[in-house]
Design a protein around this motif. Sequence first.
Motif, PDB file in Angstrom:
ATOM      1  N   LYS A 172      -2.634   8.482   0.252  1.00 35.06           N
ATOM      2  CA  LYS A 172      -3.615   7.398   0.367  1.00 35.06           C
ATOM      3  C   LYS A 172      -4.875   7.702  -0.441  1.00 35.06           C
ATOM      4  O   LYS A 172      -5.452   6.802  -1.068  1.00 35.06           O
ATOM      5  N   ALA A 173      -5.298   8.976  -0.465  1.00 33.84           N
ATOM      6  CA  ALA A 173      -6.486   9.341  -1.233  1.00 33.84           C
ATOM      7  C   ALA A 173      -6.284   9.084  -2.723  1.00 33.84           C
ATOM      8  O   ALA A 173      -7.186   8.588  -3.407  1.00 33.84           O
TER       9      ALA A 173
ATOM     10  N   GLU B 292      -7.939   9.181   7.635  1.00 37.47           N
ATOM     11  CA  GLU B 292      -8.002   7.951   6.834  1.00 37.47           C
ATOM     12  C   GLU B 292      -9.369   7.752   6.194  1.00 37.47           C
ATOM     13  O   GLU B 292      -9.471   7.411   5.005  1.00 37.47           O
ATOM     14  N   HIS B 293     -10.420   7.965   6.969  1.00 41.76           N
ATOM     15  CA  HIS B 293     -11.743   7.641   6.429  1.00 41.76           C
ATOM     16  C   HIS B 293     -12.261   8.693   5.462  1.00 41.76           C
ATOM     17  O   HIS B 293     -13.208   8.428   4.708  1.00 41.76           O
TER      18      HIS B 293
ATOM     19  N   GLU C 289      -4.400   6.857  -3.996  1.00 42.47           N
ATOM     20  CA  GLU C 289      -4.426   5.401  -4.192  1.00 42.47           C
ATOM     21  C   GLU C 289      -5.854   4.863  -4.282  1.00 42.47           C
ATOM     22  O   GLU C 289      -6.098   3.847  -4.954  1.00 42.47           O
ATOM     23  N   GLN C 290      -6.799   5.513  -3.613  1.00 45.94           N
ATOM     24  CA  GLN C 290      -8.186   5.037  -3.620  1.00 45.94           C
ATOM     25  C   GLN C 290      -8.939   5.393  -4.899  1.00 45.94           C
ATOM     26  O   GLN C 290     -10.004   4.827  -5.173  1.00 45.94           O
ATOM     27  N   GLN C 291      -8.391   6.313  -5.677  1.00 50.47           N
ATOM     28  CA  GLN C 291      -9.092   6.766  -6.876  1.00 50.47           C
ATOM     29  C   GLN C 291      -8.725   5.889  -8.083  1.00 50.47           C
ATOM     30  O   GLN C 291      -7.681   5.237  -8.102  1.00 50.47           O
TER      31      GLN C 291
ATOM     32  N   SER D 102       0.837  -1.195   0.000  1.00 47.40           N
ATOM     33  CA  SER D 102       0.000   0.000   0.000  1.00 47.40           C
ATOM     34  C   SER D 102       0.875   1.250   0.000  1.00 47.40           C
ATOM     35  O   SER D 102       2.002   1.241   0.505  1.00 47.40           O
TER      36      SER D 102
ATOM     37  N   GLY E 267      -2.582   5.113  -9.420  1.00 51.24           N
ATOM     38  CA  GLY E 267      -2.166   5.325  -8.038  1.00 51.24           C
ATOM     39  C   GLY E 267      -1.090   6.386  -7.936  1.00 51.24           C
ATOM     40  O   GLY E 267      -0.670   6.989  -8.922  1.00 51.24           O
TER      41      GLY E 267
ATOM     42  N   SER F  70      -2.194  11.369   4.016  1.00 52.82           N
ATOM     43  CA  SER F  70      -3.565  11.089   3.596  1.00 52.82           C
ATOM     44  C   SER F  70      -3.800  11.492   2.138  1.00 52.82           C
ATOM     45  O   SER F  70      -4.661  10.919   1.459  1.00 52.82           O
TER      46      SER F  70
ATOM     47  N   THR G 143     -10.148   9.558   3.101  1.00 46.73           N
ATOM     48  CA  THR G 143      -9.543   8.999   1.883  1.00 46.73           C
ATOM     49  C   THR G 143     -10.415   7.912   1.270  1.00 46.73           C
ATOM     50  O   THR G 143     -10.372   7.694   0.063  1.00 46.73           O
ATOM     51  N   TYR G 144     -11.188   7.214   2.111  1.00 46.93           N
ATOM     52  CA  TYR G 144     -12.112   6.193   1.608  1.00 46.93           C
ATOM     53  C   TYR G 144     -13.452   6.798   1.173  1.00 46.93           C
ATOM     54  O   TYR G 144     -14.343   6.064   0.737  1.00 46.93           O
TER      55      TYR G 144
END
Length: 271
Positions: free
Chosen positions: A222-223, A155-156, A225-227, A27, A231, A219, A158-159
Motif C-alpha cells: 500500500k505504501a 495504514e496511516h 501505491e501511495q508514492q 487498489s 505503483g 502495508s 502508508t499515507y
Amino acid sequence: MSNPGLASSVLRFYGETVDESRRLHRSADGRLELARTKELLRRFLPPAPASVLDVGGGTGVHAEWLVEDGYEVSLVDPIARHVEQATSICAASLGDARALDAGDGSYDVVQLLGPLYHLPDADDRRRALAEARRVVKPGGLVAAAAINRYASLFEHVTYAHLHTERMYEPVSKILRTAVHDGAHFTLAYFHRAEELADELRGAGLTDVEVFGIEGPAWSLVKAVEQQPGDGPTDELIESAMAAARMAEPYPELLAASSHLLAVGRAPANAV
C-alpha cells in the motif's frame, strides 16, 4: 428487511460514498485482500455445488467468484444500492446479519465477510454469529472476517500522516478502545485474533482457526501505491502473498495483517 438499524455512518458510507467493489478490484491492498480471501476460503469450502449464504455480501464481489466456481449463492446486505448491484450475480435481498430470514440448517456455508466490522456492540456480534450458526447445516462452514485491531496503525503510516495531530489521536483511540467513531470511515470495531476466535467458539462453532488475510507485508504494498510512479508491481504483490502464506504458522504475525479471517464448523450432531 428494509431497516436493518445500522449506524447512519455505515449506511451513508456504503450507500452514498464508497464503491467497495472498486476498492477490492482496483487498489493494491484490495486486490491482495481479495486474492487471499479466495485462496483461504477455497481450502475450506465443500465441493460445488454447495449452498452459500453471503451475509453482508455487498455488491457481490465474493458471490461472483463463488458462482463462477459452481456454488449456489444467496446474498443478504443492508444497503439497497449493494443489493441492486448484486442481483445481476445471484439472488440478493435486503437483510440484517443479526436477524436472518433463512431457515434453520438451510445452507452448507455461511460467510460474514463484513458485518462484524460494523457491530461495535458485543451483543450484536454475538447475535450475528448465532444467526450464522443457526442457519448453517450440521457440519457446515462459517467464515467471518474482521478488521485487525492494529490495521489503522500500519495504514496511516502508508499515507504518511500518522504523525499529524488530526490522525495521531484517532488512531491511538482505536488501539485503546477497539472502536472507531466514524470520522474518515464509519463506526467500526477492530478485533484481536484471539478475540475473534473466542467469538466464534462462543457461538457454538468448533475447529476454529484464524488467518491473517493480507499477511505482514500488505502495508509495504500500500505504501508503494501511495508514492509517485506506476505503483506496486505484480511481483511485489506476489511476494506479499508469499509472505502471508509463510506467516500462517506464526500466530504472533497475525497482528500485522490488515484483516483477519476466522473459520469454524457447526457440530455435526447439531439438530
